[in-house]
Design a protein around this motif. Structure first.
Motif: not given
Ligand SMILES: *Cc1c(COP(=O)(O)O)cnc(C)c1O
Length: 405
Positions: A92-106, A236-239
Motif C-alpha cells: 500500500a505504501i509503495a503504491t502511494l510512492l509510485q505516483r510521485l516523480r523524481p525530485g518529489d520530497r517526503v 491506476f497504479h494498483q492495477n
C-alpha cells in the motif's frame, strides 16, 4: 481497460462505528439471501456487451467483489470516500510512492516502522525521491521541514516502539498550508481509537495484518481517503503494477473487523492494567503507554485517541540481559515480532525488530537497551499480570547478577 469504479454511496453506511464495522459495504446476496460476503475466487467476468463489464468488474487484478466489500467497509470506518486494499501494508505504501516523480520530497517521522524506512531509502530513493526524517512529535520541526516543497508529510502515531504521538490536526494544517498531502499510518490505533481523516489528514494507511485482521492469520494493507482524483491515480497504479489483495484474505479481514470494537476495548483495558502494574515495579525505569497520565503527551493522547490501544513499551533496569530474561520467562506473552492479534506477544526491540538500527543511533533516539515491547492481547487480565510477574522475577535475577559483576 476501463478504470475500476467503486459503487457509491457505501451500502449500509449508517449507525455508529460499531454497527458500521459489522455491516458497512456488505449486502446480502439478492438471489439467495446469504448474509456473508462470498469469497469470489474469480479472475474474469462475463461482459454484457463487448467492452461493457457488469458493475465495472472485468478482471480481478483491477477489482474483485470480496475486495470491494472490504474497501467500502474500511472507507466507512475511517470516514473516507474510498478505500483500496493491497497485498500488504508495505505494498500500500509503495503504491502511494509510485505516483510521485523524481525530485518529489517526503517528510516523515524519524522513528518509522522499520519496513517503511527500508522501503523509502532502499527501494525508492534511487528513483530520485527525497526523504527527510524529523521528530513529528514536534510541530515546530515539522513546520521547518515543510519549508521546502513537499509531496507528503508522512506520520505514524503512535510510533513503534516508543509510542510517541504526532498532533494530527496540527500537522495536517501545516501540510495543507504548504500544499503537501498529510498521510497517516493508523495501524497502531485503528479507526476505533483514532480517525485521522476527521482531523484533516488526506490519506490513511493500514497494515491490515495487525488489528484490523486481528487474528495473526493474514497479511494485507490499505489506503483510505476522500480525494477522488487521488483515488483514480492510486487505483491506476494498483492495477498497472499489480500489488492487489486476494479474495480469501479480504474475507478474513472482513470477518476480523466485525469484532474490532470489542477487541480494541479489551486490548486497551488489558494494556492499561499491565502498564499500571509495570509502573509500580522498581525493576522498571519507565513505562510508555498513551493511556497513562505519565505519558509525555497524555493530553494529546486524550484529545485525538479514545483509548490507549494494545501496545506498550517499558524499560528494564538490567539492560538487554533483563529484556531477554523477561521475554524468555513469560508463558502467556509469546516471544514473537508483529502485533495486533488477540494473543499477547513480547519482543525485545534492540535485538529483534530494531536490531538493524546501529546501537548509537538507537540509543540517541531514546530506544534504550533494556526496552521491552508488549502487544497486549485479549486474554484474562489476571493471567497477563501473573505472567508479567513471572517475567519480572526472571529479569530481577539477571539485574541482580549484573549489579554484582
Ligand atoms: C506492520 C506494519 C507495517 C507494514 O505492514 P505489512 O502488512 O507487514 O506489510 C506498516 N506500518 C506499521 C505501523 C506496521 O506495524
Amino acid at each position: 481497460m476501463a478504470e475500476p469504479s467503486q459503487p457509491n454511496p457505501i451500502p449500509h453506511n449508517h449507525g455508529r462505528i460499531e454497527t458500521r464495522a459489522i455491516h458497512a459495504g456488505q449486502v446480502a446476496n439478492p438471489e439467495n439471501g446469504a448474509l456473508m460476503t462470498p469469497v469470489y475466487f474469480n479472475s474474469t467476468y462475463q461482459q454484457d456487451a463487448p467492452g461493457v463489464p457488469r458493475l465495472g468488474y472485468e478482471y480481478s487484478r483491477t477489482t474483485n467483489p470480496t475486495r470491494t466489500a472490504l474497501e467500502l467497509n474500511l472507507a466507512s470506518l475511517e470516514s473516507g470516500a474510498w478505500g483500496l486494499c493491497f497485498a500488504s501494508g508495505l505494498a500500500a505504501i509503495a503504491t502511494l510512492l509510485q505516483r510521485l516523480r523524481p525530485g518529489d520530497r517526503v517528510v516523515a517521522g524519524n522513528d518509522l516502522y522499520g519496513g517503511t524506512h527500508r522501503l523509502f531509502l532502499k527501494c525508492f530513493a534511487h528513483f530520485g525521491l527525497e526523504f527527510e526524517f524529523v521528530d513529528t512529535s514536534d510541530p515546530a520541526a515539522v513546520e521547518r521541514a515543510l519549508a521546502k516543497r513537499t509531496a507528503y508529510l508522512y506520520l505514524e502515531t503512535p510510533t513503534n516502539p516508543l509510542l510517541k504521538l504526532a498532533d494530527i490536526a496540527a500537522c495536517a494544517k501545516l501540510a495543507k498550508a504548504k500544499g503537501a498531502r498529510c498521510v497517516v499510518d493508523n495501524t497502531f490505533a485503528t479507526p476505533y481509537l483514532q480517525r485521522p481523516l476527521e482531523l484533516g489528514a488526506d490519506v490513511v494507511i493500514h497494515s491490515l495484518t495487525k488489528y484490523l485482521g486481528g487474528h495473526s492469520d493474514v497479511v494485507g494493507g490499505a489506503l483510505i481517503g476522500n480525494d477522488l482524483k487521488l483515488r483514480e491515480e492510486l487505483a491506476f497504479h494498483q492495477n498497472a503494477v499489480g500489488a492487489q489483495f486476494g479474495p480469501m484474505d479480504a474475507f478474513l479481514v472482513l470477518r476480523g473487523i466485525k469484532t474490532l470494537h470489542v477487541r480494541m476495548e479489551r486490548h486497551s483495558s488489558n494494556a492499561m492494567a499491565v502498564a499500571r502494574h509495570l509502573e509500580a515495579s522498581d525493576l522498571v525505569q519507565r513505562v510508555v503507554y498513551p493511556g497513562l497520565a505519565s505519558h509525555p503527551q497524555a493530553a494529546l493522547a486524550k484529545s485525538q485517541m479514545s483509548m490507549g490501544g494494545g501496545m506498550l513499551s517499558f524499560e528494564l533496569v538490567g539492560g538487554v540481559d533483563a529484556g531477554v530474561a523477561f521475554s524468555s520467562a513469560t508463558r502467556v506473552f509469546t516471544l514473537a515480532e508483529s502485533l495486533g492479534g488477540v494473543e499477547s506477544l513480547v519482543e525485545v526491540p534492540p535485538i529483534m525488530t530494531h536490531a538493524a538500527i546501529p546501537a548509537e543511533t538507537r540509543r540517541a533516539a531514546g530506544l534504550s537497551d533494556g526496552l521491552v515491547r508488549l502487544s497486549v492481547g485479549i486474554e484474562h487480565v489476571d493471567d497477563l499480570i501473573e505472567d508479567v510477574e513471572r517475567g519480572l522475577a526472571a529479569a530481577k535475577k539477571v539485574s541482580g547478577a549484573a549489579a554484582r559483576r
